[in-house]
Design an enzyme around this catalytic site. Structure first.
Site, PDB file in Angstrom:
ATOM      1  N   GLU A 167      35.362  18.452  25.253  1.00 18.67           N
ATOM      2  CA  GLU A 167      35.796  19.204  26.441  1.00 18.67           C
ATOM      3  C   GLU A 167      35.789  20.719  26.233  1.00 18.67           C
ATOM      4  O   GLU A 167      36.810  21.392  26.420  1.00 18.67           O
ATOM      5  CB  GLU A 167      37.172  18.707  26.902  1.00 18.67           C
ATOM      6  CG  GLU A 167      37.131  17.251  27.338  1.00 18.67           C
ATOM      7  CD  GLU A 167      38.349  16.798  28.151  1.00 18.67           C
ATOM      8  OE1 GLU A 167      39.240  17.623  28.399  1.00 18.67           O
ATOM      9  OE2 GLU A 167      38.377  15.614  28.531  1.00 18.67           O
ATOM     10  N   GLU A 375      36.327   8.791  27.661  1.00 15.78           N
ATOM     11  CA  GLU A 375      37.737   8.852  28.030  1.00 15.78           C
ATOM     12  C   GLU A 375      37.899   8.537  29.508  1.00 15.78           C
ATOM     13  O   GLU A 375      37.041   8.873  30.325  1.00 15.78           O
ATOM     14  CB  GLU A 375      38.373  10.229  27.764  1.00 15.78           C
ATOM     15  CG  GLU A 375      38.655  10.516  26.301  1.00 15.78           C
ATOM     16  CD  GLU A 375      39.366  11.845  26.067  1.00 15.78           C
ATOM     17  OE1 GLU A 375      40.289  12.181  26.825  1.00 15.78           O
ATOM     18  OE2 GLU A 375      38.980  12.546  25.110  1.00 15.78           O
TER      19      GLU A 375
HETATM   20  C1  BGP Z   1      41.603  14.834  27.445  1.00 14.41           C
HETATM   21  C2  BGP Z   1      41.628  15.131  25.975  1.00 14.41           C
HETATM   22  C3  BGP Z   1      42.438  14.168  25.168  1.00 14.41           C
HETATM   23  C4  BGP Z   1      43.641  13.572  25.867  1.00 14.41           C
HETATM   24  C5  BGP Z   1      43.463  13.363  27.349  1.00 14.41           C
HETATM   25  C6  BGP Z   1      44.726  13.083  28.120  1.00 14.41           C
HETATM   26  O1  BGP Z   1      41.275  15.958  28.152  1.00 14.41           O
HETATM   27  O2  BGP Z   1      40.322  15.107  25.462  1.00 14.41           O
HETATM   28  O3  BGP Z   1      42.705  14.758  23.937  1.00 14.41           O
HETATM   29  O4  BGP Z   1      44.815  14.160  25.502  1.00 14.41           O
HETATM   30  O5  BGP Z   1      42.818  14.434  27.973  1.00 14.41           O
HETATM   31  O6  BGP Z   1      45.417  14.277  28.407  1.00 14.41           O
HETATM   32  P1  BGP Z   1      46.963  14.407  28.211  1.00 14.41           P
HETATM   33  O7  BGP Z   1      47.210  13.994  26.804  1.00 14.41           O
HETATM   34  O8  BGP Z   1      47.313  15.831  28.459  1.00 14.41           O
HETATM   35  O9  BGP Z   1      47.576  13.506  29.194  1.00 14.41           O
END
Ligand code: BGP
Length: 480
Positions: A167, A375
């Site tokens: 990201e 993801e």
């Molecule tokens: C993505 C990231 C992850 C993860 C996910 C969920 O953008 O790559 O590392 O954390 O988001 O986000 P959050 O943990 O803020 O809910």
């Protein structure tokens, strides 16, 4: 359009889940690892939560892989910790760090699980930061190249799918939140210089992978949040397009074409921004031809033409945390808004399974490259019930609908080779620690109490297992 059957997933489709080193491993000072900037953030910045134990995957990796195997996984996406592999500026490779990842990879391979490995997921080593000021100095380009080459040399015989930088677009857009901007007052201009250096690092990883890993494939990992125009008002189309350009398309176009789009070039000109591109950079980047795109896609957003009189409302989100979530409004560029047609999570993230199909179709139309989902996931407050069980029907519903929409995109003609939602075990959320859980497997700890770190399979584990083992035909209910 009407489909008479369930979508068919190709044979060999990679079903798994996803994680990142700093969010799952713990063991931050074990085995010769040195600190990363994100460790310091996690200990000082609220609502981050201390990552020194995290889910203690460092000590539980065998048990975790055994659970993945039981679930039927055929892939697992995880990241390597740079400072575990190269702990100091002397560039000496840490044998214990290599050993940990060798053990993990061997365990996965023995379980029939394909590793998909991210080289960089937010955990800048402190020594790199001290030497180069993070991503601000071009010195990091050679350092990153060296680190990637060490990874390819040691793991490239078994790891064939590589991801460069997680990201990058989000790291630039939320530079402060993710520790990239270092509190700069001039981030509006500097972010494009930092972004250019990151692009060079991405390109180094791609070129080195192709040079060193036999049959190796590598791609970027954009954080993809498709933008729907709020209305059919013509100006809203431009607002939505601007939002899309400035939050993701600039990056995706760059990865694919290996040159800066005319949109971003004229944006720089208009705003008197010099991204500091040196002679030879663009020629080098041309060599970095990616093989696929790894897509992180949790939600969609709504874009519109900004309101010049708009005043930022600090409102209550669904969890009742004041000021936690506000929609941006950038005069002359774009504004984002709530979508009234979809539900939201406890953190006000739109729940929009159709956005998965939409994103895959959209990206396929633009780039015609294979994609893998790295993801998507449902973050929620959770704890064991009085029977010691975790029932998570909302997560099942979320994953079912998102996976189904991947299937529909495949049926639409898009090439997708895997689905790896976030996350396998519970792990630290970026900014909400263990309070925001994503796992199929519960980790028995909270932010304040380490309890016994026991792994407990959630209801979603069993549901996902049936889906995987049927290669995407047993949805657990009738799908429309
Ligand atoms: C993505 C990231 C992850 C993860 C996910 C969920 O953008 O790559 O590392 O954390 O988001 O986000 P959050 O943990 O803020 O809910």
């Amino acid at each position: 359009m009407k489909y008479s059957q369930n979508p068919k997933f190709p044979d060999g489709f990679l079903w798994g889940a996803s994680s990142a080193a700093w969010q799952v491993e713990g063991g931050t000072d074990a085995g010769g690892r040195t600190p990363a900037i994100i460790d310091l953030n996690s200990q000082t910045k609220k609502p981050y939560a201390d990552n020194s134990v995290a889910s203690d995957h460092y000590h539980h990796y065998k048990e975790d892989v055994a659970l993945m195997k039981e679930c039927g996984f055929t892939s697992y996406r995880f990241s390597l910790s740079w400072s575990r592999i190269i702990p100091a500026a002397d560039r000496k490779v840490n044998p214990k760090g290599i050993e940990f990842y060798n053990n993990l990879i061997n365990e996965l391979v023995a379980a029939g699980i394909t590793p998909i490995v991210t080289l960089y997921h937010y955990d800048m080593p402190v020594w790199v930061d001290e030497k180069y000021g993070g991503w601000y100095d071009r010195g990091i380009i050679d350092e990153f190249d060296y680190y990637c080459r060490v990874c390819f040399e040691h793991f490239g015989d078994r790891v064939k799918y590589w991801l460069s930088i997680n990201e990058q677009n989000m790291q630039i857009i939320y530079g402060d939140w993710l520790g990239v901007s270092k509190g700069s007052k001039n981030w509006f201009e500097e972010k494009w210089q930092v972004n250019h250096i990151m692009n060079m690092c991405h390109a180094k990883a791609v070129v080195a992978c192709h040079e060193m890993v036999e049959d190796g494939k590598i791609g970027p990992v954009p954080g993809y949040v498709p933008i729907y125009p709020e209305t059919c008002k013509p100006e809203d189309q431009i607002g939505a397009l601007n939002a899309e350009e400035l939050t993701q398309k600039i990056w995706n176009d760059f990865y694919y074409y290996r040159e800066y789009s005319t949109f971003v070039q004229s944006y720089w000109k208009e705003n008197k921004i010099d991204p500091k591109i040196l002679p030879g950079d663009m020629e080098f980047m041309k060599e970095a031809k990616i093989d696929f795109i790894a897509v992180n896609c949790y939600r969609s957003d709504v874009g519109k033409w900004p309101d010049p009189t708009f005043k930022q409302e600090i409102g209550l989100n669904k969890s009742g945390i004041k000021g936690d979530f506000t929609y941006p409004n950038f005069p002359g560029e774009y504004a984002l808004a709530r979508n009234p047609f979809v539900e939201v999570t406890d953190w006000d993230w739109h729940i929009d399974p159709v956005c998965m199909r939409y994103s895959l179709r959209y990206m396929w139309n633009l780039y015609h490259l294979p994609m893998v989902i790295t993801e998507a996931g449902y973050g929620a407050h959770e704890d064991v019930d009085e029977n010691g069980e975790i029932h998570d029907p909302e997560r099942i519903e979320y994953l079912r609908e998102y996976a189904y929409n991947v299937g529909l995109a495949i049926q639409d003609g898009v090439e997708v080779f895997g689905f790896n939602p976030w996350s396998f075990t519970d792990l630290l959320s970026t900014g909400n620690g263990m309070a925001k859980r994503y796992g199929l497997v519960f980790v028995n700890r909270t932010d304040d109490d380490l309890r016994d770190l026991r792994r407990i399979k959630k209801e979603s584990f069993y549901w996902y297992s049936r889906l995987i083992k049927s290669n995407g035909t047993d949805w657990g209910k009738e799908m429309k």
